[in-house]
Design a protein around this motif. Structure first.
Motif, PDB file in Angstrom:
ATOM      1  N   THR A   1       0.814  -1.231   0.000  1.00  0.00           N
ATOM      2  CA  THR A   1       0.000   0.000   0.000  1.00  0.00           C
ATOM      3  C   THR A   1       0.837   1.265   0.000  1.00  0.00           C
ATOM      4  N   ASN A   2       2.168   1.127   0.051  1.00  0.00           N
ATOM      5  CA  ASN A   2       3.036   2.287   0.268  1.00  0.00           C
ATOM      6  C   ASN A   2       2.867   3.363  -0.795  1.00  0.00           C
ATOM      7  N   SER A   3       2.709   2.947  -2.050  1.00  0.00           N
ATOM      8  CA  SER A   3       2.619   3.944  -3.135  1.00  0.00           C
ATOM      9  C   SER A   3       1.392   4.835  -2.962  1.00  0.00           C
ATOM     10  N   GLN A   4       0.268   4.265  -2.496  1.00  0.00           N
ATOM     11  CA  GLN A   4      -0.962   5.051  -2.293  1.00  0.00           C
ATOM     12  C   GLN A   4      -0.741   6.114  -1.228  1.00  0.00           C
ATOM     13  N   PHE A   5      -0.073   5.722  -0.112  1.00  0.00           N
ATOM     14  CA  PHE A   5       0.145   6.683   0.965  1.00  0.00           C
ATOM     15  C   PHE A   5       1.124   7.771   0.537  1.00  0.00           C
ATOM     16  N   LYS A   6       2.178   7.385  -0.197  1.00  0.00           N
ATOM     17  CA  LYS A   6       3.126   8.386  -0.699  1.00  0.00           C
ATOM     18  C   LYS A   6       2.443   9.344  -1.664  1.00  0.00           C
ATOM     19  N   ASN A   7       1.585   8.808  -2.520  1.00  0.00           N
ATOM     20  CA  ASN A   7       0.898   9.639  -3.515  1.00  0.00           C
ATOM     21  C   ASN A   7       0.041  10.711  -2.846  1.00  0.00           C
ATOM     22  N   HIS A   8      -0.555  10.368  -1.679  1.00  0.00           N
ATOM     23  CA  HIS A   8      -1.412  11.329  -0.970  1.00  0.00           C
ATOM     24  C   HIS A   8      -0.687  12.028   0.168  1.00  0.00           C
ATOM     25  N   GLU A   9       0.679  11.886   0.191  1.00  0.00           N
ATOM     26  CA  GLU A   9       1.521  12.580   1.182  1.00  0.00           C
ATOM     27  C   GLU A   9       1.099  12.233   2.615  1.00  0.00           C
ATOM     28  N   ILE A  10       0.840  10.952   2.846  1.00  0.00           N
ATOM     29  CA  ILE A  10       0.454  10.478   4.183  1.00  0.00           C
ATOM     30  C   ILE A  10       1.678   9.847   4.842  1.00  0.00           C
TER      31      ILE A  10
ATOM     32  N   LYS B   1      -5.330  18.957   4.332  1.00  0.00           N
ATOM     33  CA  LYS B   1      -4.342  19.703   3.551  1.00  0.00           C
ATOM     34  C   LYS B   1      -2.908  19.404   3.974  1.00  0.00           C
ATOM     35  N   GLU B   2      -2.662  19.208   5.290  1.00  0.00           N
ATOM     36  CA  GLU B   2      -1.291  18.995   5.748  1.00  0.00           C
ATOM     37  C   GLU B   2      -1.292  18.119   6.992  1.00  0.00           C
ATOM     38  N   ASN B   3      -0.077  17.673   7.359  1.00  0.00           N
ATOM     39  CA  ASN B   3       0.100  16.823   8.536  1.00  0.00           C
ATOM     40  C   ASN B   3      -0.852  15.626   8.515  1.00  0.00           C
ATOM     41  N   LYS B   4      -0.785  14.843   7.438  1.00  0.00           N
ATOM     42  CA  LYS B   4      -1.607  13.642   7.330  1.00  0.00           C
ATOM     43  C   LYS B   4      -0.834  12.495   7.995  1.00  0.00           C
ATOM     44  N   LEU B   5      -1.360  12.014   9.135  1.00  0.00           N
ATOM     45  CA  LEU B   5      -0.602  11.058   9.949  1.00  0.00           C
ATOM     46  C   LEU B   5      -1.419   9.803  10.237  1.00  0.00           C
ATOM     47  N   ILE B   6      -0.715   8.652  10.167  1.00  0.00           N
ATOM     48  CA  ILE B   6      -1.288   7.381  10.630  1.00  0.00           C
ATOM     49  C   ILE B   6      -0.275   6.773  11.601  1.00  0.00           C
ATOM     50  N   PHE B   7      -0.787   6.352  12.790  1.00  0.00           N
ATOM     51  CA  PHE B   7       0.073   5.779  13.824  1.00  0.00           C
ATOM     52  C   PHE B   7      -0.237   4.286  13.962  1.00  0.00           C
ATOM     53  N   ILE B   8       0.831   3.474  13.942  1.00  0.00           N
ATOM     54  CA  ILE B   8       0.686   2.028  14.133  1.00  0.00           C
ATOM     55  C   ILE B   8       1.484   1.644  15.367  1.00  0.00           C
ATOM     56  N   LYS B   9       0.826   0.972  16.309  1.00  0.00           N
ATOM     57  CA  LYS B   9       1.502   0.554  17.538  1.00  0.00           C
ATOM     58  C   LYS B   9       1.070  -0.864  17.898  1.00  0.00           C
ATOM     59  N   THR B  10       2.040  -1.723  18.223  1.00  0.00           N
ATOM     60  CA  THR B  10       1.723  -3.084  18.676  1.00  0.00           C
ATOM     61  C   THR B  10       2.460  -3.348  19.986  1.00  0.00           C
ATOM     62  N   PHE B  11       1.833  -4.095  20.883  1.00  0.00           N
ATOM     63  CA  PHE B  11       2.460  -4.421  22.170  1.00  0.00           C
ATOM     64  C   PHE B  11       1.671  -5.562  22.833  1.00  0.00           C
ATOM     65  N   GLU B  12       2.231  -6.102  23.906  1.00  0.00           N
ATOM     66  CA  GLU B  12       1.562  -7.110  24.721  1.00  0.00           C
ATOM     67  C   GLU B  12       1.128  -6.453  26.024  1.00  0.00           C
TER      68      GLU B  12
END
Length: 572
Positions: free
Chosen positions: A430-439, A476-487
């Motif tokens: 999916t990386n190309s889609q996120f790069k294309n939309h500056e995420i 418009k700016e600061n498009k962020l997605i956070f991924i976190k995994t833990f036990e």
């Protein structure tokens, strides 16, 4: 018996609770009547008679007023504490009551004046000995006073609470005496001094406790007294009725009315009840033998009818259930296919994005080689470099196809897989889609092993990330997605994915996992992505998928967005 004794007990308790209220109403009514008489005398004579003449007329009109069986009377005092009228002690009239105290030291005159400050009427409680019982000095008395404004007096009256209670006791005993009775159904009331207060039976007299004259009778009374004081209960004893010589067995339920020192009771006679039981037993046996045959026949018929109906209904229900299972299986298959098609569409878009650059490189290099060949300046070095670029781009295209083909391959069996490697595969797809939309994707991944179908889990993650991407596209700016995994501390693997896309409307938050529910336009959304994600996590992996809105800060900026939490038990 117990129910009726308890009901009478509760009735008396409710009556007791209203004693002071009734007493207050009685006194107030009498005082207001006296005040009306005084006002009428004053208004009719104020222009024709002197003050002393009017005062005498008022006193003469009120001095002989009596109520509450002659105990109640009207008194008048001035706000200067002068006694104007005291019918029970006329010698005190004209004297001051400023220093008069009740048996507990209350300055009665002063308290009455104080209670009427800025008021027309008031109640007051004090304590005073009764003329017939001077040894006890703290009988409670309730008084009521009203301000007589023409002469700045207060007109009032008072009554001992205990005297008013005696009237209420007589009223209650009168009430009980009107209840219909017979030799097996009557109340009796005793006091703690072994006195029979009430023991009425139509046409009969119960000799129990009429006159205690023996040790046995005394012991019985003491046993009843102790039982009634300790919450009440049943007691069995012998009794005699006048003109009868044989003592009969009687069982009574007794309960104490503690503040009046009463014992309330009601009983039944064993001989009487035994006769009723014998008679009823004969009647019931006759009815039983007569009806048992009919009941058996009816039961048999009903059993056959119900059996036939139950067989018919069970077949109908079985058919409906089978139809429902087939329809459910069909719908689930349709949803799964739609989900796969939606995922395929997303993947084709990703393939297009990832192929665009290497195809552009191949086209550019090939075109350059053709031009150089036409101008005859294509040397070996340039040719080799061009061929290498084309070869590398073709290999990249082939590797991309392998990655996507791996995603579309159906899992045959469950395996252990690394969460970190799985996210690498997802982001590679999916990386190309996120790069294309500056995420920008921020990762905080603790690696652990999950057991299940990896491709299904990849589909879940892609669906969640695509929803976050759709929420961020128009930002418009600061498009962020956070991924976190833990036990966590509760033996769970936790995966959290959140964005700063503004979150989901609260009114639709609980609907986003329903099939075909979508906030997107029909051309871009099917409404089955999150539904299939929840189905896979909860039914295939025995986990939990939750979606909530959250507020958080990142690099000193405050954000609002949606957060998806996946909980997978380590032992599942």
């Amino acid at each position: 018996m117990k129910s009726e004794v308890e009901n009478l007990y509760n009735f008396i308790i409710r009556t007791q609770e209203k004693t002071e209220e009734k007493l207050k109403n009685s006194i107030r009514q009498r005082v207001l009547e006296a005040n009306n008489i005084a006002n009428r005398i004053y208004n009719e004579n104020k222009d024709t008679k002197t003050k002393n003449e009017i005062i005498k007329m008022i006193k003469d009109a009120l001095v002989d007023i009596r109520f509450n069986d002659g105990r109640g009377y009207i008194f008048i005092y001035g706000f200067d504490y002068e006694c104007i009228l005291l019918p029970i002690n006329r010698e005190n009239e004209g004297k001051s009551v400023y220093d008069f105290q009740d048996s507990k030291g209350l300055y009665l005159g002063r308290e009455i004046v104080k209670s009427l400050q800025n008021k027309d009427e008031a109640f007051l409680t004090w304590h005073y000995p009764k003329p017939e019982n001077l040894e006890k000095k703290d009988f409670k008395k309730i008084g009521f006073n009203v301000h007589f404004k023409p002469y700045d007096w207060f007109i009032g009256s008072g009554e001992y609470v205990v005297d008013f209670e005696e009237n209420m006791k007589e009223e209650i005993l009168e009430y009980i005496s009107k209840l219909k009775t017979n030799e097996n159904d009557y109340f009796f009331i005793l006091d703690y001094d072994k006195k029979s207060l009430f023991q009425k039976i139509d046409n009969l007299v119960d000799k129990s406790f009429q006159k205690i004259s023996s040790d046995d009778e005394m012991n019985l009374f003491n046993e009843i007294l102790d039982l009634s004081k300790n919450g009440g209960g049943f007691i069995t004893y012998n009794y005699k009725i006048i003109d009868e010589t044989t003592a009969l067995t009687k069982t009574s339920y007794v309960k104490a009315l503690l503040n009046w020192k009463w014992i309330i009771g009601k009983g039944f006679f064993h001989d009487y009840v035994n006769k009723i039981i014998e008679k009823k037993s004969i009647e019931l046996n006759e009815k039983f033998h007569k009806k048992i045959k009919n009941i058996f026949i009816i039961t048999l018929i009903l059993t056959l009818i119900l059996l036939s109906i139950s067989i018919y209904i069970s077949k109908k229900l079985e058919k409906k259930f089978q139809d429902y299972k087939m329809e459910l299986k069909k719908q689930q298959h349709i949803l799964a296919q739609q989900s796969k098609m939606a995922a395929m569409g997303e993947m084709l878009g990703n393939i297009a994005h990832q192929w665009r650059q290497p195809l552009s490189v191949i086209t550019t290099v090939a075109t350059g080689m053709k031009l150089q060949k036409e101008f005859e300046n294509l040397d070996d070095k340039t040719f080799d470099e061009a061929i290498e670029n084309i070869t590398n781009s073709a290999l990249y295209l082939s590797k991309t196809i392998d990655d996507f083909r791996s995603f579309f391959k159906s899992d045959k069996k469950e395996t252990f897989f690394s969460i970190k490697e799985t996210f690498e595969k997802v982001l590679k797809l999916t990386n190309s889609q996120f790069k294309n939309h500056e995420i920008t994707i921020i990762k905080e991944i603790d690696d652990f092993q999950i057991y299940g179908f990896e491709n299904e889990f990849i589909q879940v993650l892609i669906n969640i990330l695509n929803n976050s991407k759709d929420a961020l596209i128009n930002k418009k700016e600061n498009k962020l997605i956070f991924i976190k995994t833990f036990e966590d501390d509760e033996n769970n693997f936790v995966i959290k994915i959140k964005d700063n896309g503004g979150g989901i409307e609260n009114k639709i938050l609980d609907k986003v996992c329903e099939p075909y529910f979508t906030t997107k336009h029909q051309s871009t959304g099917t409404g089955i992505g999150l539904y299939m994600a929840e189905e896979i996590i909860e039914k295939h992996m025995n986990g939990i998928l939750e979606i909530n809105n959250c507020k958080f800060s990142y690099e000193n900026e405050e954000y609002v967005g949606a957060e998806v939490t996946i909980l997978l038990n380590k032992e599942s």
